[in-house]
Design a protein around this motif. Structure first.
Motif, PDB file in Angstrom:
ATOM      1  N   LEU A  68     -14.861  17.683  61.590  1.00 57.80           N
ATOM      2  CA  LEU A  68     -13.734  18.549  61.946  1.00 57.80           C
ATOM      3  C   LEU A  68     -13.980  19.362  63.211  1.00 57.80           C
ATOM      4  O   LEU A  68     -13.058  19.652  63.952  1.00 57.80           O
ATOM      5  CB  LEU A  68     -13.410  19.506  60.796  1.00 57.80           C
ATOM      6  N   GLY A  69     -15.202  19.791  63.417  1.00 57.98           N
ATOM      7  CA  GLY A  69     -15.523  20.599  64.586  1.00 57.98           C
ATOM      8  C   GLY A  69     -16.184  21.903  64.215  1.00 57.98           C
ATOM      9  O   GLY A  69     -16.572  22.125  63.069  1.00 57.98           O
ATOM     10  N   SER A  70     -16.285  22.771  65.194  1.00 59.66           N
ATOM     11  CA  SER A  70     -16.915  24.081  64.991  1.00 59.66           C
ATOM     12  C   SER A  70     -15.852  25.167  65.006  1.00 59.66           C
ATOM     13  O   SER A  70     -14.878  25.090  65.754  1.00 59.66           O
ATOM     14  CB  SER A  70     -17.945  24.341  66.092  1.00 59.66           C
ATOM     15  N   PHE A  71     -16.076  26.171  64.164  1.00 63.09           N
ATOM     16  CA  PHE A  71     -15.105  27.239  63.968  1.00 63.09           C
ATOM     17  C   PHE A  71     -15.792  28.587  64.043  1.00 63.09           C
ATOM     18  O   PHE A  71     -16.979  28.713  63.747  1.00 63.09           O
ATOM     19  CB  PHE A  71     -14.429  27.096  62.598  1.00 63.09           C
ATOM     20  N   VAL A  72     -15.009  29.612  64.392  1.00 68.48           N
ATOM     21  CA  VAL A  72     -15.527  30.973  64.427  1.00 68.48           C
ATOM     22  C   VAL A  72     -15.787  31.420  62.988  1.00 68.48           C
ATOM     23  O   VAL A  72     -14.934  31.220  62.113  1.00 68.48           O
ATOM     24  CB  VAL A  72     -14.536  31.931  65.113  1.00 68.48           C
TER      25      VAL A  72
END
Length: 81
Positions: A68-72
């Motif tokens: 999905l990716g990287s998130f804060v």
């Protein structure tokens, strides 16, 4: 962006992204720029972009969901104090 010659580029880019997180440009739960987006914006190599994401995770500012990716992070470390 003009890079300082005596500071590693990954660290300078990490600092910019961390400042944006602190300023609310990237609010909790939002996506952190991908390695490809970092390459496009800052003109850095793939390996440099990967170091930026790794450093953000190590600092507790971001987390990665495989596929999905990287998130804060939901509660950035500065807000926990």
């Amino acid at each position: 962006m003009e890079f300082e010659p005596d500071i590693p580029r990954w660290r300078q880019v990490r600092d910019v992204i961390a400042q944006r997180i602190a300023a609310g440009v990237y609010p909790p739960g939002s996506r952190v720029p991908s390695v490809i987006q970092l390459q496009a914006e800052f003109g850095i190599a793939t390996s440099t972009g990967q170091k930026v994401i790794k450093a953000l995770r190590a600092d507790g500012l971001a987390y990665t969901e495989p596929g999905l990716g990287s998130f804060v992070s939901k509660v950035p470390p500065a807000a926990q104090q």
